[in-house]
Design an enzyme around this catalytic site. Structure first.
Site, short mmCIF file in Angstrom:
data_model
loop_
_atom_site.label_atom_id
_atom_site.label_comp_id
_atom_site.label_asym_id
_atom_site.label_seq_id
_atom_site.Cartn_x
_atom_site.Cartn_y
_atom_site.Cartn_z
N CYS A 148 13.67 11.42 5.95
CA CYS A 148 13.71 10.97 7.34
C CYS A 148 15.07 11.21 7.97
O CYS A 148 15.17 11.46 9.16
CB CYS A 148 13.36 9.48 7.40
SG CYS A 148 14.43 8.47 6.36
N GLU A 180 10.81 16.55 14.47
CA GLU A 180 11.14 16.45 13.04
C GLU A 180 10.38 17.55 12.31
O GLU A 180 9.18 17.70 12.50
CB GLU A 180 10.67 15.07 12.57
CG GLU A 180 11.00 14.74 11.16
CD GLU A 180 10.44 13.37 10.75
OE1 GLU A 180 9.27 13.08 11.06
OE2 GLU A 180 11.17 12.62 10.09
N GLU A 216 3.56 8.61 15.02
CA GLU A 216 2.20 8.43 15.55
C GLU A 216 1.48 7.31 14.81
O GLU A 216 0.75 6.52 15.41
CB GLU A 216 1.42 9.75 15.50
CG GLU A 216 1.87 10.76 16.54
CD GLU A 216 2.18 10.15 17.92
OE1 GLU A 216 1.37 9.34 18.41
OE2 GLU A 216 3.25 10.45 18.50
N GLU A 237 9.95 1.64 10.22
CA GLU A 237 10.96 2.67 9.89
C GLU A 237 10.27 4.01 10.11
O GLU A 237 9.42 4.41 9.30
CB GLU A 237 11.38 2.53 8.42
CG GLU A 237 12.11 1.26 8.09
CD GLU A 237 13.49 1.18 8.71
OE1 GLU A 237 14.05 2.23 9.09
OE2 GLU A 237 14.00 0.06 8.85
N LYS A 262 0.86 -1.19 0.00
CA LYS A 262 0.00 0.00 0.00
C LYS A 262 0.89 1.24 0.00
O LYS A 262 1.51 1.58 1.00
CB LYS A 262 -0.92 0.05 1.22
CG LYS A 262 -1.96 1.15 1.07
CD LYS A 262 -2.45 1.70 2.40
CE LYS A 262 -1.76 2.94 2.87
NZ LYS A 262 -1.90 4.15 2.05
N1 LIG Z 1 12.95 5.65 8.74
C1 LIG Z 1 12.83 5.72 7.43
O1 LIG Z 1 13.55 5.06 6.68
C2 LIG Z 1 11.81 6.65 6.82
C3 LIG Z 1 11.78 6.80 5.43
C4 LIG Z 1 10.85 7.65 4.87
C5 LIG Z 1 9.96 8.35 5.67
N2 LIG Z 1 10.00 8.18 7.01
C6 LIG Z 1 9.08 8.95 7.87
O2 LIG Z 1 7.80 9.04 7.28
C7 LIG Z 1 7.14 10.22 7.73
C8 LIG Z 1 6.53 10.94 6.55
O3 LIG Z 1 5.72 10.10 5.81
P1 LIG Z 1 4.11 10.18 5.84
O4 LIG Z 1 3.68 11.57 6.15
O5 LIG Z 1 3.63 9.53 4.59
O6 LIG Z 1 3.79 9.28 7.10
P2 LIG Z 1 2.39 8.72 7.58
O7 LIG Z 1 2.66 7.96 8.82
O8 LIG Z 1 1.36 9.77 7.60
O9 LIG Z 1 1.95 7.75 6.39
C9 LIG Z 1 2.76 6.67 5.96
C10 LIG Z 1 1.87 5.60 5.38
O10 LIG Z 1 1.03 5.10 6.41
C11 LIG Z 1 -0.32 5.10 5.99
N3 LIG Z 1 -1.17 5.27 7.17
C12 LIG Z 1 -1.66 6.41 7.71
N4 LIG Z 1 -2.44 6.13 8.78
C13 LIG Z 1 -2.43 4.78 8.92
C14 LIG Z 1 -3.04 3.89 9.85
N5 LIG Z 1 -3.82 4.32 10.84
N6 LIG Z 1 -2.81 2.57 9.71
C15 LIG Z 1 -2.01 2.11 8.73
N7 LIG Z 1 -1.43 2.90 7.80
C16 LIG Z 1 -1.63 4.23 7.91
C17 LIG Z 1 -0.39 6.24 4.98
O11 LIG Z 1 -1.50 6.10 4.14
C18 LIG Z 1 0.94 6.09 4.25
O12 LIG Z 1 0.84 5.07 3.28
C19 LIG Z 1 8.21 11.04 8.40
O13 LIG Z 1 8.06 10.97 9.79
C20 LIG Z 1 9.51 10.37 7.96
O14 LIG Z 1 10.59 10.56 8.84
C21 LIG Z 1 10.90 7.34 7.60
C1 LIG Z 2 15.59 6.24 3.82
N1 LIG Z 2 15.77 7.41 2.93
C2 LIG Z 2 16.94 8.16 3.35
C3 LIG Z 2 15.96 6.93 1.56
C4 LIG Z 2 14.59 8.22 2.86
C5 LIG Z 2 14.11 8.77 4.08
O1 LIG Z 2 13.16 9.54 4.07
#
Ligand SMILES: NC(=O)c1ccc[n+]([C@@H]2O[C@H](COP(=O)([O-])OP(=O)(O)OC[C@H]3O[C@@H](n4cnc5c(N)ncnc54)[C@H](O)[C@@H]3O)[C@@H](O)[C@H]2O)c1
Ligand SMILES: C[N+](C)(C)CC=O
Length: 490
Positions: free
Chosen positions: A284, A385, A231, A250, A175
């Site tokens: 991230c 963040e 969250e 992640e 997804k």
């Molecule tokens: N650690 C890593 O490698 C990494 C990489 C990329 C992004 N991130 C993190 O992702 C965040 C930004 O991404 P975002 O805004 O898309 O995050 P998000 O948590 O809002 O959404 C991520 C995914 O989760 C889904 N989602 C939302 N609510 C859900 C629920 N209740 N149950 C299951 N799935 C749900 C969304 O539809 C989306 O596909 C930042 O905090 C960033 O640091 C981390």
């Molecule tokens: C994991 N990375 C660095 C590719 C994307 C993070 O948002």
């Protein structure tokens, strides 16, 4: 205009409720695609298909070599369609096409890496302590995997999940973020073209709290792998408890970039920019928490300001553009609130902090590169963040102080530091509590090295051997070759 459907059990399908969603180009707010908007029922159908393919299909029982061949085919198809994929990613996210090309190369390399790992022997023989017995350990696929990805690196993050899961012999329901599905749709076409059997890979589109929630709750899903915000991660941990499914998370990061006075000054300035302003800071591992040693603080800030003020904003499709827009108006408002918080808690805003002026920026979600000075570790803007083009600068006076401050965070994804002192390199890299530590570099990652976070930045690892292990169960098989009775009960 691009139209996209979901892919369930080898068929392209609309949502059962007939809903669709417009996909917006963040550069100019134009609708570039219309895709099916899945619901819980669609997700249930996809999970059933993946369950059946795992329990009754051929995929888990193929040899590693055979699965590796499929993955290698995918690698070749991604290379073939690199340019198309890169442009789709930029259309969807606003990032520059050059950045998207790097992403596509990383994605192809990930499939190649796991194509090679698929056929490697990773079980082992244990020296049994009991005579005339055998003891072996084998790796088996976990089962049905739900994989939920974010919008900032849509296909890269998805590929870090899909490639190892398929290599291990799992079946998948993927997804993508509901706002950036285009490249995941395209790779699904490539998965079909590579001939991966029906039901092994399924794509559902739709909102997180509907489709994503179903995947994390479902008792038919054995593992949920999630990349996104803390969250959401918390909610997933709760719903995954329904069947104690395995979880791989992640999550976010607030990543210190520490510059010691003995660093190569020009290199550290250059990378302080790279650490943050790629993809407008929506990374991230962005090095948005800049810590500078007192002796060079003022000169460093001046050099940084000069370069930051020249960053060229614009369309990701324009060759001169260095930084594209943010992903959405909603996200831009979040950055605006974050900057307001910084001002209110006394940080000194010296650059940016606003939407750029000019005709080119009227329809997109642009935000200026922003610099806060005189920050301290108690400030929310230092602890939270931002996920945008905002740097907070802290001044430090000693190595111990820098390490202590850097570790004072709930996050533990990545950190970097700049020094020319070899003995310091050992000391500091061992003391920093982060999943990745870069020395004299920032934001480097590749398929062979594991990626993941300490503390609240996540659970588990992607990439490397560890990334494959997430998708494997470990089984111990013990065989007794003795045929003498035990005679405990007579
Ligand atoms: N650690 C890593 O490698 C990494 C990489 C990329 C992004 N991130 C993190 O992702 C965040 C930004 O991404 P975002 O805004 O898309 O995050 P998000 O948590 O809002 O959404 C991520 C995914 O989760 C889904 N989602 C939302 N609510 C859900 C629920 N209740 N149950 C299951 N799935 C749900 C969304 O539809 C989306 O596909 C930042 O905090 C960033 O640091 C981390
Ligand atoms: C994991 N990375 C660095 C590719 C994307 C993070 O948002």
């Amino acid at each position: 205009m691009i139209y996209g459907k979901m892919y369930i059990n080898g068929s392209w399908t609309s949502s059962v409720n007939g809903l669709t969603r417009d996909i917006i180009n963040p550069y100019n707010s134009e609708i570039v695609a219309n895709v099916s908007e899945g619901c819980r029922e669609d997700a249930e159908l996809a999970v059933s298909a993946a369950r059946d393919a795992f329990d009754n299909g051929e995929w888990p029982g193929l040899t590693g070599d055979q699965r590796g061949e499929y993955l290698y085919r995918l690698y070749e198809l991604i290379k073939r369609d690199r340019e198309e994929l890169a442009k789709l990613e930029s259309l969807d996210t606003g990032k520059t096409v050059e950045e998207s090309r790097w992403d596509m190369d990383g994605i192809a390399d990930t499939f190649k890496y796991y194509a090679e790992r698929a056929s490697e022997e990773r079980g082992y023989i244990v020296d049994s302590p009991i005579p005339n017995t055998s003891s072996i350990v084998v790796k088996e696929p976990v089962g049905v995997c739900g994989q939920i990805s974010p919008w900032n690196y849509p296909l890269l993050q998805a590929s870090w999940k899909i490639a190892p899961a398929l290599a291990a012999g799992c079946t998948v329901v993927a997804k993508p973020s509901e706002i950036t599905p285009l490249t995941t749709l395209k790779i699904t076409e490539l998965i079909e073209e590579a001939g991966i059997p029906a039901g092994v890979f399924n794509l559902v589109l739709g909102k997180g709290d509907e489709v994503g929630a179903l995947l994390s709750e479902s008792k038919n899903v054995d593992l949920i792998s999630f990349t996104g915000g803390i969250e959401t991660g918390r909610k997933i941990i709760k719903s995954a408890s329904s069947n104690i499914k395995k979880i791989a998370l992640e999550l976010g990061g607030k990543n210190p970039n520490i510059v010691f006075a003995d660093a190569d000054f020009d290199l550290a300035v250059d990378f302080a920019l790279n650490a943050v302003f790629f993809h407008a800071g929506q990374i991230c591992s962005a090095g948005t928490r800049l810590m500078i040693e007192d002796k060079i603080h003022d000169d460093f800030v001046e050099a940084l300001k000069l370069k930051m003020s020249k960053i060229k904003l614009g369309s990701g499709f324009d060759k001169d553009t260095q930084m594209g827009p943010l992903i959405s108006e909603e996200h831009r408002q979040k950055i605006e609130r974050y900057v307001e918080t910084g001002i209110n808690e006394g940080a000194e805003l010296v650059l940016g902090g606003k939407i750029p002026e000019g005709k080119e920026f009227e329809k997109g979600f642009f935000y200026e590169p922003t610099l806060f000075l005189n920050c301290n570790e108690d400030m929310q803007i230092v602890q939270q963040e931002s996920f945008g083009p905002v740097i907070t600068v802290e001044r430090f006076y000693s190595e111990d102080e820098a390490v202590k401050k850097a570790n004072n965070t709930k996050y533990g994804l990545s950190a970097g530091f700049w020094t020319s002192d070899n003995s310091r390199i050992n000391r500091v890299s061992s003391k920093l509590k982060f999943g990745t530590v870069w020395v004299n570099d920032f934001n480097i990652y590749f398929p062979k090295a594991p990626w993941g976070g300490y503390k609240q930045s996540g659970i588990g690892r992607e990439l490397g051997f560890a990334g494959l292990d997430e998708y494997c169960e470990t089984k111990h098989i013990y065989q007794n070759f003795n045929n003498s009775p035990f005679k405990w009960f007579g």
